[in-house]
Design an enzyme around this catalytic site. Structure first.
Site, PDB file in Angstrom:
ATOM      1  N   ASN A  67      79.232  21.873  21.373  1.00  0.00           N
ATOM      2  CA  ASN A  67      78.270  21.788  22.473  1.00  0.00           C
ATOM      3  C   ASN A  67      78.753  20.740  23.467  1.00  0.00           C
ATOM      4  O   ASN A  67      79.465  19.813  23.106  1.00  0.00           O
ATOM      5  CB  ASN A  67      76.877  21.389  21.934  1.00  0.00           C
ATOM      6  CG  ASN A  67      76.911  20.122  21.086  1.00  0.00           C
ATOM      7  OD1 ASN A  67      77.168  20.169  19.881  1.00  0.00           O
ATOM      8  ND2 ASN A  67      76.679  18.996  21.710  1.00  0.00           N
ATOM      9  N   SER A  92      80.852  20.774  10.435  1.00  0.00           N
ATOM     10  CA  SER A  92      79.988  21.781  11.049  1.00  0.00           C
ATOM     11  C   SER A  92      80.820  22.770  11.852  1.00  0.00           C
ATOM     12  O   SER A  92      81.596  22.385  12.712  1.00  0.00           O
ATOM     13  CB  SER A  92      78.993  21.126  12.007  1.00  0.00           C
ATOM     14  OG  SER A  92      78.204  20.208  11.327  1.00  0.00           O
ATOM     15  N   SER A 134      80.259  11.735  11.984  1.00  0.00           N
ATOM     16  CA  SER A 134      81.062  11.684  10.749  1.00  0.00           C
ATOM     17  C   SER A 134      82.447  11.123  11.043  1.00  0.00           C
ATOM     18  O   SER A 134      82.687  10.527  12.093  1.00  0.00           O
ATOM     19  CB  SER A 134      81.178  13.094  10.152  1.00  0.00           C
ATOM     20  OG  SER A 134      81.987  13.907  10.968  1.00  0.00           O
ATOM     21  N   GLU A 188      72.533  12.172  20.786  1.00  0.00           N
ATOM     22  CA  GLU A 188      72.483  11.065  21.736  1.00  0.00           C
ATOM     23  C   GLU A 188      71.493  11.346  22.864  1.00  0.00           C
ATOM     24  O   GLU A 188      71.156  12.486  23.148  1.00  0.00           O
ATOM     25  CB  GLU A 188      73.876  10.837  22.369  1.00  0.00           C
ATOM     26  CG  GLU A 188      74.919  10.376  21.396  1.00  0.00           C
ATOM     27  CD  GLU A 188      75.322  11.461  20.412  1.00  0.00           C
ATOM     28  OE1 GLU A 188      75.414  12.635  20.819  1.00  0.00           O
ATOM     29  OE2 GLU A 188      75.495  11.131  19.225  1.00  0.00           O
ATOM     30  N   HIS A 197      76.174  23.547   5.487  1.00  0.00           N
ATOM     31  CA  HIS A 197      77.093  22.770   4.648  1.00  0.00           C
ATOM     32  C   HIS A 197      76.837  23.232   3.222  1.00  0.00           C
ATOM     33  O   HIS A 197      75.698  23.226   2.772  1.00  0.00           O
ATOM     34  CB  HIS A 197      76.768  21.280   4.712  1.00  0.00           C
ATOM     35  CG  HIS A 197      77.076  20.644   6.027  1.00  0.00           C
ATOM     36  ND1 HIS A 197      78.195  19.884   6.233  1.00  0.00           N
ATOM     37  CD2 HIS A 197      76.421  20.668   7.192  1.00  0.00           C
ATOM     38  CE1 HIS A 197      78.202  19.466   7.482  1.00  0.00           C
ATOM     39  NE2 HIS A 197      77.137  19.928   8.088  1.00  0.00           N
TER      40      HIS A 197
HETATM   41  I1  8IG Z   1      77.864  19.779  15.862  1.00  0.00           I
HETATM   42  O1  8IG Z   1      76.461  16.343  20.486  1.00  0.00           O
HETATM   43  C1  8IG Z   1      77.388  18.136  16.778  1.00  0.00           C
HETATM   44  N1  8IG Z   1      77.314  17.012  16.095  1.00  0.00           N
HETATM   45  N2  8IG Z   1      76.347  12.763  17.672  1.00  0.00           N
HETATM   46  N3  8IG Z   1      76.399  14.568  19.099  1.00  0.00           N
HETATM   47  C2  8IG Z   1      76.519  14.052  17.856  1.00  0.00           C
HETATM   48  N4  8IG Z   1      76.823  14.778  16.797  1.00  0.00           N
HETATM   49  C3  8IG Z   1      77.007  16.077  16.996  1.00  0.00           C
HETATM   50  C4  8IG Z   1      76.896  16.692  18.234  1.00  0.00           C
HETATM   51  C5  8IG Z   1      76.568  15.885  19.353  1.00  0.00           C
HETATM   52  N5  8IG Z   1      77.136  17.989  18.078  1.00  0.00           N
END
Ligand code: 8IG
Length: 266
Positions: free
Chosen positions: A229, A34, A206, A187, A66
């Site tokens: 983020n 991503s 992943s 989460e 994707h």
């Molecule tokens: I982009 O904050 C992305 N993928 N688990 N947590 C999890 N997967 C993510 C996050 C995230 N941001």
């Protein structure tokens, strides 16, 4: 007739890939997670692009941002195999499907793999768009891509040599421990508290299963996360997939530059 093993299926996919790309052997594989897609264009000259669904054992991509394509890219004297998407554990297709790209890359000749992802970051200084080198991982999926009593060693899983090369290229790069959750939900703030408590710095969905399969196949592994983020509960705002894609666009040049400079030294 008995079903082919996952390793046979990967060999079949590699054979078909060679036919479709006209390239007998590839040297280095990259999996773009991503936010990494905009960096792909900088890697070199794309000589072929294949729909992964045209290869044995792959299924269509499931996530916006994707694209289910794999490219053969010429970069100097190296042939790169660039996966523009991956199969995620949360798609429920099983672990063999998650690591099929990695096994195909190994069967196609790749001696090294660059695994990238987008993830949540646990350090306040990692503003969205910050790349972080993966130093180690914690696999919270409870799953493994291996079969039977195959006690593969995972010390130094993420190549110290390649991390050092990256830091030579960009001395401001930080490192962190990547924690894979099953997803697809992000989460809770309490789970991010747990990540911190167990020594994690990056939370995602992943990479760890793929790294294990890549180690089994004997590949050298470079893992790079793009913090898209702040992890849940840290910013006061909810998590949003659009934010992820925007962070990738904004950081594309930096990541593309890093990848194009590290790949020749693999
Ligand atoms: I982009 O904050 C992305 N993928 N688990 N947590 C999890 N997967 C993510 C996050 C995230 N941001």
């Amino acid at each position: 007739m008995t079903e082919p093993s996952p390793y046979d299926l990967a060999q079949q996919a590699a054979t078909r890939l060679a036919e479709l790309t006209g390239v007998d052997r590839h040297d280095v594989a990259l999996v773009l997670g991503s936010g990494w897609l905009p960096a792909a264009e900088m890697l070199g000259e794309t000589t072929a692009e294949v729909d992964v669904t045209d290869l044995p054992g792959f299924s269509a991509a499931a996530v916006v941002g994707h694209s289910g394509k794999v490219r053969s890219v010429r970069a100097g004297d190296q042939r790169l195999l660039v996966f523009l998407s991956r199969t995620h554990y949360y798609e429920g297709r099983g672990v063999a499907a998650v690591v099929h790209g990695v096994r195909t890359a190994a069967a196609a000749g790749c001696r090294a793999i660059v695994l990238t992802n987008g993830c949540g970051g646990l350090k306040e200084t990692w503003t969205p768009g910050t790349p972080v080198l993966i130093s180690d991982h914690i696999n919270l999926t409870g799953a493994s891509p291996l079969y039977g009593a195959n006690f593969v060693d995972l010390t130094d899983l993420y190549s110290a040599r390649l991390r050092a090369v990256c830091r030579e290229i960009d001395p401001t790069l930080d490192e962190g421990v990547y924690v894979q959750f099953p997803g697809p939900h992000y989460e809770t703030p309490a789970e991010i508290g747990m990540v911190r408590a167990i020594g994690g710095h990056l939370a995602g969905m992943s990479t760890t299963l793929e790294a294990i399969a890549a180690r089994e196949a004997g590949m050298e592994i470079l893992g790079i996360s793009l913090v898209t983020n702040l992890a849940a509960g840290m910013s006061g705002a909810p998590l949003d997939h659009a934010e992820v894609l925007e962070a990738g666009r904004a950081a594309a040049t930096r990541m593309g530059d890093l990848l194009t400079r590290v790949v020749p030294r693999i």
